[in-house]
Design a protein around this motif. Structure first.
Motif, PDB file in Angstrom:
ATOM      1  N   GLY A  74     -19.945  -7.373 -28.278  1.00  0.00           N
ATOM      2  CA  GLY A  74     -19.542  -8.687 -28.778  1.00  0.00           C
ATOM      3  C   GLY A  74     -20.383  -9.821 -28.199  1.00  0.00           C
ATOM      4  O   GLY A  74     -21.123  -9.642 -27.230  1.00  0.00           O
ATOM      5  N   SER A  75     -20.246 -10.988 -28.808  1.00  0.00           N
ATOM      6  CA  SER A  75     -20.956 -12.199 -28.376  1.00  0.00           C
ATOM      7  C   SER A  75     -19.949 -13.307 -28.091  1.00  0.00           C
ATOM      8  O   SER A  75     -19.022 -13.524 -28.882  1.00  0.00           O
ATOM      9  N   PHE A  76     -20.169 -14.014 -26.995  1.00  0.00           N
ATOM     10  CA  PHE A  76     -19.312 -15.146 -26.616  1.00  0.00           C
ATOM     11  C   PHE A  76     -20.211 -16.394 -26.578  1.00  0.00           C
ATOM     12  O   PHE A  76     -21.103 -16.490 -25.734  1.00  0.00           O
ATOM     13  N   PHE A  77     -19.981 -17.303 -27.532  1.00  0.00           N
ATOM     14  CA  PHE A  77     -20.750 -18.544 -27.595  1.00  0.00           C
ATOM     15  C   PHE A  77     -19.899 -19.656 -26.980  1.00  0.00           C
ATOM     16  O   PHE A  77     -18.846 -20.006 -27.522  1.00  0.00           O
ATOM     17  N   LEU A  78     -20.373 -20.188 -25.874  1.00  0.00           N
ATOM     18  CA  LEU A  78     -19.618 -21.196 -25.120  1.00  0.00           C
ATOM     19  C   LEU A  78     -20.338 -22.537 -25.218  1.00  0.00           C
ATOM     20  O   LEU A  78     -21.443 -22.702 -24.702  1.00  0.00           O
ATOM     21  N   ASN A  79     -19.679 -23.496 -25.896  1.00  0.00           N
ATOM     22  CA  ASN A  79     -20.263 -24.833 -26.064  1.00  0.00           C
ATOM     23  C   ASN A  79     -19.674 -25.783 -25.021  1.00  0.00           C
ATOM     24  O   ASN A  79     -18.461 -25.978 -24.959  1.00  0.00           O
ATOM     25  N   VAL A  80     -20.542 -26.328 -24.181  1.00  0.00           N
ATOM     26  CA  VAL A  80     -20.097 -27.310 -23.183  1.00  0.00           C
ATOM     27  C   VAL A  80     -21.153 -28.398 -23.032  1.00  0.00           C
ATOM     28  O   VAL A  80     -22.305 -28.233 -23.435  1.00  0.00           O
ATOM     29  N   SER A  81     -20.724 -29.496 -22.415  1.00  0.00           N
ATOM     30  CA  SER A  81     -21.661 -30.589 -22.160  1.00  0.00           C
ATOM     31  C   SER A  81     -21.313 -31.239 -20.830  1.00  0.00           C
ATOM     32  O   SER A  81     -20.178 -31.128 -20.353  1.00  0.00           O
ATOM     33  N   GLY A  82     -22.282 -31.904 -20.228  1.00  0.00           N
ATOM     34  CA  GLY A  82     -22.020 -32.735 -19.058  1.00  0.00           C
ATOM     35  C   GLY A  82     -21.929 -34.191 -19.498  1.00  0.00           C
ATOM     36  O   GLY A  82     -21.834 -34.487 -20.688  1.00  0.00           O
ATOM     37  N   SER A  83     -21.946 -35.079 -18.518  1.00  0.00           N
ATOM     38  CA  SER A  83     -21.968 -36.509 -18.818  1.00  0.00           C
ATOM     39  C   SER A  83     -22.825 -37.170 -17.746  1.00  0.00           C
ATOM     40  O   SER A  83     -23.223 -36.517 -16.775  1.00  0.00           O
ATOM     41  N   SER A  84     -23.067 -38.466 -17.883  1.00  0.00           N
ATOM     42  CA  SER A  84     -23.892 -39.157 -16.892  1.00  0.00           C
ATOM     43  C   SER A  84     -23.233 -39.075 -15.512  1.00  0.00           C
ATOM     44  O   SER A  84     -23.919 -38.978 -14.496  1.00  0.00           O
ATOM     45  N   SER A  85     -21.891 -39.099 -15.466  1.00  0.00           N
ATOM     46  CA  SER A  85     -21.224 -39.039 -14.166  1.00  0.00           C
ATOM     47  C   SER A  85     -20.990 -37.598 -13.700  1.00  0.00           C
ATOM     48  O   SER A  85     -20.726 -37.360 -12.542  1.00  0.00           O
ATOM     49  N   GLN A  86     -21.059 -36.643 -14.607  1.00  0.00           N
ATOM     50  CA  GLN A  86     -20.847 -35.230 -14.242  1.00  0.00           C
ATOM     51  C   GLN A  86     -22.014 -34.384 -14.769  1.00  0.00           C
ATOM     52  O   GLN A  86     -21.811 -33.453 -15.564  1.00  0.00           O
ATOM     53  N   PRO A  87     -23.240 -34.678 -14.348  1.00  0.00           N
ATOM     54  CA  PRO A  87     -24.396 -33.989 -14.938  1.00  0.00           C
ATOM     55  C   PRO A  87     -24.511 -32.511 -14.553  1.00  0.00           C
ATOM     56  O   PRO A  87     -25.122 -31.723 -15.273  1.00  0.00           O
ATOM     57  N   TRP A  88     -23.894 -32.122 -13.415  1.00  0.00           N
ATOM     58  CA  TRP A  88     -24.050 -30.740 -12.952  1.00  0.00           C
ATOM     59  C   TRP A  88     -23.035 -29.784 -13.571  1.00  0.00           C
ATOM     60  O   TRP A  88     -23.207 -28.566 -13.488  1.00  0.00           O
ATOM     61  N   LEU A  89     -21.965 -30.334 -14.119  1.00  0.00           N
ATOM     62  CA  LEU A  89     -20.812 -29.495 -14.456  1.00  0.00           C
ATOM     63  C   LEU A  89     -21.131 -28.289 -15.357  1.00  0.00           C
ATOM     64  O   LEU A  89     -20.721 -27.166 -15.043  1.00  0.00           O
ATOM     65  N   PRO A  90     -21.868 -28.463 -16.472  1.00  0.00           N
ATOM     66  CA  PRO A  90     -22.131 -27.281 -17.307  1.00  0.00           C
ATOM     67  C   PRO A  90     -22.911 -26.200 -16.563  1.00  0.00           C
ATOM     68  O   PRO A  90     -22.691 -25.004 -16.785  1.00  0.00           O
ATOM     69  N   PHE A  91     -23.782 -26.632 -15.655  1.00  0.00           N
ATOM     70  CA  PHE A  91     -24.586 -25.655 -14.905  1.00  0.00           C
ATOM     71  C   PHE A  91     -23.729 -24.964 -13.841  1.00  0.00           C
ATOM     72  O   PHE A  91     -23.832 -23.761 -13.623  1.00  0.00           O
ATOM     73  N   GLU A  92     -22.864 -25.748 -13.185  1.00  0.00           N
ATOM     74  CA  GLU A  92     -21.922 -25.150 -12.214  1.00  0.00           C
ATOM     75  C   GLU A  92     -21.068 -24.100 -12.926  1.00  0.00           C
ATOM     76  O   GLU A  92     -20.805 -23.027 -12.383  1.00  0.00           O
ATOM     77  N   LEU A  93     -20.642 -24.449 -14.135  1.00  0.00           N
ATOM     78  CA  LEU A  93     -19.763 -23.544 -14.877  1.00  0.00           C
ATOM     79  C   LEU A  93     -20.475 -22.246 -15.222  1.00  0.00           C
ATOM     80  O   LEU A  93     -19.940 -21.151 -14.997  1.00  0.00           O
ATOM     81  N   ILE A  94     -21.688 -22.344 -15.722  1.00  0.00           N
ATOM     82  CA  ILE A  94     -22.354 -21.122 -16.187  1.00  0.00           C
ATOM     83  C   ILE A  94     -22.711 -20.219 -14.998  1.00  0.00           C
ATOM     84  O   ILE A  94     -22.637 -18.999 -15.094  1.00  0.00           O
ATOM     85  N   VAL A  95     -23.036 -20.827 -13.868  1.00  0.00           N
ATOM     86  CA  VAL A  95     -23.305 -20.014 -12.670  1.00  0.00           C
ATOM     87  C   VAL A  95     -22.016 -19.324 -12.218  1.00  0.00           C
ATOM     88  O   VAL A  95     -22.009 -18.158 -11.828  1.00  0.00           O
ATOM     89  N   ARG A  96     -20.909 -20.047 -12.337  1.00  0.00           N
ATOM     90  CA  ARG A  96     -19.610 -19.492 -11.941  1.00  0.00           C
ATOM     91  C   ARG A  96     -19.248 -18.252 -12.786  1.00  0.00           C
ATOM     92  O   ARG A  96     -18.547 -17.359 -12.329  1.00  0.00           O
ATOM     93  N   LEU A  97     -19.734 -18.241 -14.049  1.00  0.00           N
ATOM     94  CA  LEU A  97     -19.381 -17.129 -14.940  1.00  0.00           C
ATOM     95  C   LEU A  97     -20.326 -15.931 -14.794  1.00  0.00           C
ATOM     96  O   LEU A  97     -20.144 -14.902 -15.440  1.00  0.00           O
TER      97      LEU A  97
END
Ligand SMILES: C[S@@+](CC[C@H](N)C(=O)[O-])C[C@H]1O[C@@H](n2cnc3c(N)ncnc32)[C@H](O)[C@@H]1O
Length: 265
Positions: A74-97
């Motif tokens: 199977g394939s899991f497509f995960l759409n996320v974004s950061g913001s100017s105040s939270q620029p690291w969040l999508p990267f933190e998330l993907i490393v966490r997974l």
């Protein structure tokens, strides 16, 4: 609460962490989802302001529950974004997974693009002078072992220079689209045209994910179904959708969208 009657799809009004354990193991072909991004978005009932640590813990628990229901191919497509105040969040998330999934592809969803002297598409303007407007979001393609075969030409584009077809040994006038996908939002003039939901994605996004995965009549899951865009996409691609959404108002909107599509078919 029982699943709503939505043709061949199932739409559950529930917390996905409660509902996912009730689904059979290895029963889903494609997951396409856009979870809350933890950026303080004004959802109707969900509070999008957890601490970063709590958010990452929560998403890791959801991802583990998703891994259980995803088929080995199977394939899991995960759409996320950061913001100017939270620029690291999508990267933190993907490393966490990383302990749960292989990152097979990283697609950049481009919402607006500027060429030499033209611009197409829409984005939310970022105030101030420090930051560029955010014209893209992430679409992480996660699989169990990184070895899932895809149908790249199902979302392919025609060759610009047709002489490349024979010269490069291709059999069809289609080449891989690559990992930047330009999928603009349709132009709207009011919130109601966006189904009164602050964070929908355009329907072509889940449609292209389902096509790229390339299975006939796939079972498609969205654990954060919102207004049901992924379920609509699943239907249009010949699949069966399973949606989970915690907010009853959004479930009602999703149900209405699905009913309108069925009536129009
Ligand atoms: C970014 S939106 C998804 C929008 C969707 N892609 C669409 O096009 O309509 C995220 C959704 O997750 C829902 N949500 C938040 N926590 C949830 C949970 N624990 N279980 C299920 N849904 C949840 C929110 O109410 C929100 O509608």
């Amino acid at each position: 609460m029982p699943a709503a009657a939505t043709g061949r799809h199932a739409l559950h009004c529930a917390d996905c962490l409660d509902l996912l354990p009730t689904l059979p193991e290895a029963s889903v072909d494609v997951i396409v989802t856009s979870p809350p991004y933890n950026l303080g978005i004004g959802y109707s009932s969900y509070d999008d302001r957890k601490s970063e640590a709590d958010y990452l813990d929560w998403m890791a628990r959801v991802a583990a529950a998703l891994r259980r229901v995803l088929r080995p191919d199977g394939s899991f497509f995960l759409n996320v974004s950061g913001s100017s105040s939270q620029p690291w969040l999508p990267f933190e998330l993907i490393v966490r997974l990383r302990p749960l999934f292989a990152l097979q592809n990283h697609i950049v969803w481009v919402k607006s693009i500027a060429t030499a002297d033209d611009a197409v598409g829409h984005f939310k303007p970022v105030p101030g002078e420090r930051f560029l407007h955010r014209n893209h979001e992430h679409l992480f393609h996660l699989t169990q072992h990184g070895d899932v075969r895809l149908d790249r030409l199902a979302v392919g584009v025609p060759f610009k220079d047709k002489s490349n077809i024979a010269r490069r040994g291709h059999t069809r006038d289609l080449r891989c689209r690559g990992d930047t996908w330009f999928v603009p939002y349709p132009t709207v003039r009011s919130r109601t045209q966006k189904f009164s939901h602050p964070g929908t994605f355009p329907i072509d996004l889940p449609r292209w994910c389902i096509r790229l995965h390339g299975k006939i009549a796939p079972v498609v899951l969205d654990p954060f179904a919102g207004t049901g865009t992924t379920l609509l996409a699943a239907g249009l691609e010949g699949g069966r959708g399973i949606g989970i959404e915690i907010d009853p108002d959004y479930v009602a909107t999703a149900r209405q969208r699905l009913a309108e599509t069925t009536e129009a078919a």
